[in-house]
Scaffold this motif. Structure first.
Motif, PDB file in Angstrom:
ATOM      1  N   VAL A   1      -8.431  -6.373   7.080  1.00 41.50           N
ATOM      2  CA  VAL A   1      -8.952  -5.550   5.990  1.00 41.50           C
ATOM      3  C   VAL A   1      -8.049  -4.357   5.731  1.00 41.50           C
ATOM      4  O   VAL A   1      -7.928  -3.889   4.606  1.00 41.50           O
ATOM      5  N   ALA A   2      -7.380  -3.864   6.784  1.00 40.66           N
ATOM      6  CA  ALA A   2      -6.592  -2.648   6.648  1.00 40.66           C
ATOM      7  C   ALA A   2      -5.344  -2.838   5.808  1.00 40.66           C
ATOM      8  O   ALA A   2      -4.806  -1.883   5.268  1.00 40.66           O
ATOM      9  N   SER A   3      -4.831  -4.082   5.683  1.00 36.44           N
ATOM     10  CA  SER A   3      -3.620  -4.283   4.898  1.00 36.44           C
ATOM     11  C   SER A   3      -3.899  -3.981   3.443  1.00 36.44           C
ATOM     12  O   SER A   3      -4.831  -4.525   2.853  1.00 36.44           O
ATOM     13  N   PRO A   4      -3.109  -3.110   2.795  1.00 33.57           N
ATOM     14  CA  PRO A   4      -3.399  -2.692   1.431  1.00 33.57           C
ATOM     15  C   PRO A   4      -3.135  -3.792   0.425  1.00 33.57           C
ATOM     16  O   PRO A   4      -2.251  -4.639   0.614  1.00 33.57           O
ATOM     17  N   ALA A   5      -3.929  -3.786  -0.642  1.00 40.13           N
ATOM     18  CA  ALA A   5      -3.727  -4.733  -1.733  1.00 40.13           C
ATOM     19  C   ALA A   5      -2.571  -4.267  -2.598  1.00 40.13           C
ATOM     20  O   ALA A   5      -2.225  -3.084  -2.619  1.00 40.13           O
ATOM     21  N   PRO A   6      -1.929  -5.185  -3.317  1.00 37.21           N
ATOM     22  CA  PRO A   6      -0.851  -4.778  -4.219  1.00 37.21           C
ATOM     23  C   PRO A   6      -1.341  -3.765  -5.238  1.00 37.21           C
ATOM     24  O   PRO A   6      -2.477  -3.835  -5.706  1.00 37.21           O
ATOM     25  N   ALA A   7      -0.477  -2.811  -5.573  1.00 34.08           N
ATOM     26  CA  ALA A   7      -0.878  -1.746  -6.495  1.00 34.08           C
ATOM     27  C   ALA A   7      -1.250  -2.294  -7.859  1.00 34.08           C
ATOM     28  O   ALA A   7      -2.119  -1.763  -8.545  1.00 34.08           O
ATOM     29  N   SER A   8      -0.612  -3.391  -8.258  1.00 36.10           N
ATOM     30  CA  SER A   8      -0.895  -3.961  -9.580  1.00 36.10           C
ATOM     31  C   SER A   8      -2.295  -4.536  -9.666  1.00 36.10           C
ATOM     32  O   SER A   8      -2.850  -4.671 -10.749  1.00 36.10           O
ATOM     33  N   ALA A   9      -2.882  -4.898  -8.491  1.00 37.36           N
ATOM     34  CA  ALA A   9      -4.214  -5.508  -8.491  1.00 37.36           C
ATOM     35  C   ALA A   9      -5.328  -4.487  -8.369  1.00 37.36           C
ATOM     36  O   ALA A   9      -6.498  -4.843  -8.433  1.00 37.36           O
ATOM     37  N   ALA A  10      -4.974  -3.216  -8.153  1.00 39.57           N
ATOM     38  CA  ALA A  10      -5.996  -2.207  -7.877  1.00 39.57           C
ATOM     39  C   ALA A  10      -6.978  -2.065  -9.030  1.00 39.57           C
ATOM     40  O   ALA A  10      -8.176  -1.934  -8.826  1.00 39.57           O
ATOM     41  N   PHE A  11      -6.477  -2.067 -10.257  1.00 36.61           N
ATOM     42  CA  PHE A  11      -7.344  -1.856 -11.414  1.00 36.61           C
ATOM     43  C   PHE A  11      -7.256  -3.038 -12.372  1.00 36.61           C
ATOM     44  O   PHE A  11      -7.319  -2.871 -13.580  1.00 36.61           O
ATOM     45  N   SER A  12      -7.083  -4.232 -11.826  1.00 34.66           N
ATOM     46  CA  SER A  12      -6.998  -5.413 -12.668  1.00 34.66           C
ATOM     47  C   SER A  12      -8.376  -5.767 -13.215  1.00 34.66           C
ATOM     48  O   SER A  12      -9.408  -5.343 -12.687  1.00 34.66           O
TER      49      SER A  12
ATOM     50  N   ASP B   1      -9.807  -8.663 -13.100  1.00 29.47           N
ATOM     51  CA  ASP B   1     -10.536  -9.483 -12.130  1.00 29.47           C
ATOM     52  C   ASP B   1     -11.219  -8.622 -11.073  1.00 29.47           C
ATOM     53  O   ASP B   1     -12.339  -8.904 -10.656  1.00 29.47           O
ATOM     54  N   THR B   2     -10.540  -7.546 -10.643  1.00 28.21           N
ATOM     55  CA  THR B   2     -11.134  -6.659  -9.646  1.00 28.21           C
ATOM     56  C   THR B   2     -12.379  -5.975 -10.198  1.00 28.21           C
ATOM     57  O   THR B   2     -13.410  -5.875  -9.527  1.00 28.21           O
ATOM     58  N   ILE B   3     -12.291  -5.506 -11.439  1.00 30.31           N
ATOM     59  CA  ILE B   3     -13.442  -4.865 -12.078  1.00 30.31           C
ATOM     60  C   ILE B   3     -14.582  -5.863 -12.243  1.00 30.31           C
ATOM     61  O   ILE B   3     -15.759  -5.541 -12.005  1.00 30.31           O
ATOM     62  N   ARG B   4     -14.242  -7.108 -12.604  1.00 29.23           N
ATOM     63  CA  ARG B   4     -15.265  -8.133 -12.776  1.00 29.23           C
ATOM     64  C   ARG B   4     -15.951  -8.441 -11.442  1.00 29.23           C
ATOM     65  O   ARG B   4     -17.178  -8.568 -11.381  1.00 29.23           O
TER      66      ARG B   4
END
Length: 230
Positions: A134-145, A147-150
């Protein structure tokens, strides 16, 4: 989800304390707007509440299925859900006082079960191995994508089920002593307690089952959690 529920709860608390009546939804909409709108709102509430009761009964029966010592099928789930709906229908039919007594008994039972589930925070260790993943960070481009909001919105559906119910308090404002004080306090403290339990239960699930274990446990999450603790 808890913050959103708190805003909604405080709104209904203000309405219920200003206009404490029995059958609040119909009378408040009728008073503020028009009886026709109040009637349509009640029709919507009737349908949505029936769907919610069915969903909760089926989910609860599904959890119970996982705890049975025998192999229970879909017929068991449907039978338990139907029996629960019928029993609580007659409990409500017996009147407000009987409903309150039943609600208090069930609430104490649920709080006891939740406290047992929360004990997993102290005895669980499944979350240790999952913490690295869980600690590994997600790519910055996916932070506010999109799909993430959905996905965040979809996750809020189940969370909202856990916090829902405060809106029903305005329906019995006329039967509560000192509603101007009682209704807001009951709603606020009720939501605060539920938010606290919700966070502790999820932390306990993580500690006992780990992140992967939570993902694998869909309909039998609580049953698997209890089995691991015992």
């Amino acid at each position: 989800g808890g913050i959103i529920a708190l805003f909604g709860a405080l709104t209904f608390a203000e309405i219920g304390s200003r206009y404490p009546v029995t059958g609040g939804f119909y009378k408040i909409y009728s008073y503020c707007y028009h009886p026709a709108i109040a009637f349509m709102i009640n029709c919507i509430i009737l349908i949505s509440n029936a769907a919610s009761v069915s969903a909760v009964a089926l989910i609860g029966a599904g959890y119970l299925k996982g705890l049975m010592p025998f192999e229970a099928g879909q017929g068991f789930v449907l039978g338990v859900a139907l029996a629960a709906v019928i029993v609580f229908f007659f409990v409500n039919y017996l009147g407000f006082k009987m409903s309150v007594k039943t609600q208090n008994v069930l609430m104490m039972a649920k709080i006891g079960i939740l406290i047992f589930v929360c004990l997993g925070i102290f005895i669980g260790s499944g979350g240790d191995s999952a913490a690295t993943a869980v600690a590994s960070p997600a790519p910055a481009s996916a932070a506010f994508s999109l799909d993430t909001i959905r996905m965040f919105g979809v996750a809020l559906i189940a969370v909202s089920f856990s916090y829902g119910g405060y809106q029903q308090t305005i329906n019995f404002g006329g039967e509560v002593a000192n509603p101007q004080r009682t209704i807001p306090r009951a709603i606020f403290f009720g939501i605060a307690i539920i938010v606290g339990f919700y966070l502790l239960v999820n932390l306990s699930y993580y500690r006992v089952l780990g992140f992967d274990g939570i993902q694998m446990s869909k309909s039998d999450l609580a049953a698997r959690h209890a089995q691991q603790m015992l």
